[in-house]
Write a protein that holds these residues in place. Sequence first.
Motif, PDB file in Angstrom:
ATOM      1  N   LEU A 138     -34.744 -36.805  47.661  1.00  0.00           N
ATOM      2  CA  LEU A 138     -33.642 -37.665  48.077  1.00  0.00           C
ATOM      3  C   LEU A 138     -33.629 -38.963  47.278  1.00  0.00           C
ATOM      4  CD1 LEU A 138     -33.948 -37.105  51.925  1.00  0.00           C
ATOM      5  CD2 LEU A 138     -32.416 -35.950  50.297  1.00  0.00           C
ATOM      6  N   VAL A 190     -26.686 -31.905  53.530  1.00  0.00           N
ATOM      7  CA  VAL A 190     -27.312 -32.448  52.328  1.00  0.00           C
ATOM      8  C   VAL A 190     -26.207 -32.697  51.309  1.00  0.00           C
ATOM      9  CG1 VAL A 190     -27.854 -30.185  51.344  1.00  0.00           C
ATOM     10  CG2 VAL A 190     -29.177 -32.161  50.644  1.00  0.00           C
ATOM     11  N   PRO A 208     -28.497 -37.252  54.231  1.00  0.00           N
ATOM     12  CA  PRO A 208     -29.432 -36.979  53.135  1.00  0.00           C
ATOM     13  C   PRO A 208     -28.674 -36.826  51.813  1.00  0.00           C
ATOM     14  CG  PRO A 208     -29.923 -35.588  55.021  1.00  0.00           C
ATOM     15  CD  PRO A 208     -28.603 -36.255  55.300  1.00  0.00           C
ATOM     16  N   GLY A 216     -29.199 -36.642  47.480  1.00  0.00           N
ATOM     17  CA  GLY A 216     -30.051 -36.499  46.306  1.00  0.00           C
ATOM     18  C   GLY A 216     -29.175 -36.339  45.079  1.00  0.00           C
TER      19      GLY A 216
END
Length: 150
Positions: free
Chosen positions: A25, A75, A98, A100
Amino acid sequence: MSALGSTPARAVEVGDTVMLPALTLLDGKTLPASVFRDRTVIVEYWASWCPFCAQQNPHVQKLYDATRGKPIQIVTLSIDKKPQDAIDYVKSHHYTFPAGMENDAWRAALGKRRGLPELYVIGRDGRVLRKEVGEMFGEDVAALADYAGK
């Protein structure tokens, strides 16, 4: 890796089966691949410079808040060239979902993107249940909570 091979030449589509990799992340923590097992996973691709992502991400945040404690994992993957741009964007908007950076492992799992934002709903069995290319409206993002447990 994907059931289609190590690097799909095409983007995965509804009905395909995928295995999602671990993700580092933006805050340096890691979501292990095991987090995605036995949960419905919603994956959103975005970029800090994308106006349609800027419209959709507040709805993704609301969905994230509304589905805490449910068998859903959200995500998001930034495609920004510089991670710091993504970090600054998330901080400035106070997003807690989250997030990333897109990387080779995720490209291998989901294949080539066709637009932004791009969103996948992946069932507990790894099968792609839904794919949306382009901005979704708030009520449509909110309705993704209905996929919990599928």
